[in-house]
Design an enzyme around this catalytic site. Structure first.
Site, PDB file in Angstrom:
ATOM      1  N   HIS A 118     -31.876  36.368  45.354  1.00 39.15           N
ATOM      2  CA  HIS A 118     -31.850  36.291  43.890  1.00 39.15           C
ATOM      3  C   HIS A 118     -33.172  36.680  43.243  1.00 39.15           C
ATOM      4  O   HIS A 118     -33.419  36.368  42.090  1.00 39.15           O
ATOM      5  CB  HIS A 118     -31.434  34.882  43.453  1.00 39.15           C
ATOM      6  CG  HIS A 118     -30.054  34.528  43.900  1.00 39.15           C
ATOM      7  ND1 HIS A 118     -29.655  33.238  44.203  1.00 39.15           N
ATOM      8  CD2 HIS A 118     -28.975  35.308  44.129  1.00 39.15           C
ATOM      9  CE1 HIS A 118     -28.396  33.248  44.588  1.00 39.15           C
ATOM     10  NE2 HIS A 118     -27.953  34.485  44.552  1.00 39.15           N
ATOM     11  N   CYS A 148     -43.972  54.534  34.832  1.00 40.40           N
ATOM     12  CA  CYS A 148     -43.038  55.399  34.106  1.00 40.40           C
ATOM     13  C   CYS A 148     -42.862  55.007  32.645  1.00 40.40           C
ATOM     14  O   CYS A 148     -42.151  55.672  31.909  1.00 40.40           O
ATOM     15  CB  CYS A 148     -41.683  55.423  34.816  1.00 40.40           C
ATOM     16  SG  CYS A 148     -40.669  53.982  34.479  1.00 40.40           S
ATOM     17  N   ALA A 226     -35.025  19.416  55.379  1.00 41.06           N
ATOM     18  CA  ALA A 226     -35.610  20.475  56.210  1.00 41.06           C
ATOM     19  C   ALA A 226     -36.941  20.023  56.812  1.00 41.06           C
ATOM     20  O   ALA A 226     -37.204  20.246  57.997  1.00 41.06           O
ATOM     21  CB  ALA A 226     -35.828  21.722  55.361  1.00 41.06           C
TER      22      ALA A 226
HETATM   23 ZN    ZN Z   1     -41.014  52.273  36.012  1.00 42.10          ZN
END
Ligand code: ZN
Length: 235
Positions: A118, A148, A226
């Site tokens: 996730h 970008c 655990a």
């Molecule tokens: Zn990017």
């Protein structure tokens, strides 16, 4: 305890063990589950914030929520359960660790071959080039990707979103290869844990479940947390 000894034998003999962990192992480190009443933040329920619609509508509030969650988790530490996985991986270096948790505690503990189903609270992702960058505390509405210029979003799988196909591919390869599935701190009745356990059990693979209240009836059930149980399997 006989169950522990049985589980140790299975692990010692296994050629390709695989771990699947969920919220229980994080809860032992004090990470809140962000579900139900305890998950409320400024009167928002997680279901109102962890969605693509919420992010489109009000990115600032969604970033603010993730900043808060990230700072909360930063103050927590991996526990004896996370650390025991390191010792098991010394004997089984190829062993995968699939987790439903987004808190990065497995990574901080040093666990290897990690698949975060996730996503991870400590990373952001570009919606345009899919590049993953380390998360800063974003205090404006629209942080941008440095490569970008695309828009960044939390690197988290939100309600109503599909798992990343690359992640599903890695999970499937691990599931096909494994001869022993160890499920820790996740209810075997909730997807995807339930699916994984029954898928491998169908071809005769043994399943071990470590939980304070085990629920998978075909598994070798080790009752406990655990941090309490895993150190017995790692020594
Ligand atoms: Zn990017």
């Amino acid at each position: 305890m006989d169950q522990i000894k049985l589980a140790r034998d299975l692990l010692d003999k296994s050629l390709n063990p695989l771990f699947l962990t969920g919220a229980g192992i994080s809860a032992e480190s004090g990470v809140p589950t962000f579900r139900g009443e305890n998950g409320l933040w400024k009167n928002y329920r997680p279901e109102e914030l962890a969605t693509p619609e919420a992010f489109r509508r009000d990115p600032a509030v969604v970033w603010e929520w993730y900043n808060w969650r990230k700072s909360l988790v930063s103050q927590k530490d991996p526990n004896a359960g996370h650390l025991a996985i390191n010792f098991i991986q010394e004997r089984h270096p190829e062993m995968g660790v699939i987790t439903q948790n987004v808190d990065g505690l497995h990574q901080r503990a040093g666990n290897k071959n990690l698949v975060e189903l996730h996503g991870n609270l400590f990373f952001a992702r570009c919606v345009k080039c899919n590049g993953i960058v380390e998360y800063q505390d974003y205090d404006n509405n629209s942080p941008q990707c440095e490569s970008c210029g695309g828009r960044l979003r939390p690197h988290i799988v939100w309600f109503g979103e599909q798992l990343d196909p690359e992640v599903i591919g890695r999970v499937n390869r691990y599931l096909q290869k494994t001869d022993l599935l160890v499920i820790v701190g996740t209810s075997g009745v909730v997807y995807p844990a339930a699916g994984f356990a029954s898928t491998v059990a169908l071809r005769g693979v043994k399943v071990i479940e470590i939980n304070p209240e085990p629920v998978i009836d075909f598994a070798l059930q080790l009752k406990g947390g655990a941090g309490e149980v895993l150190p017995h399997l790692s020594g």
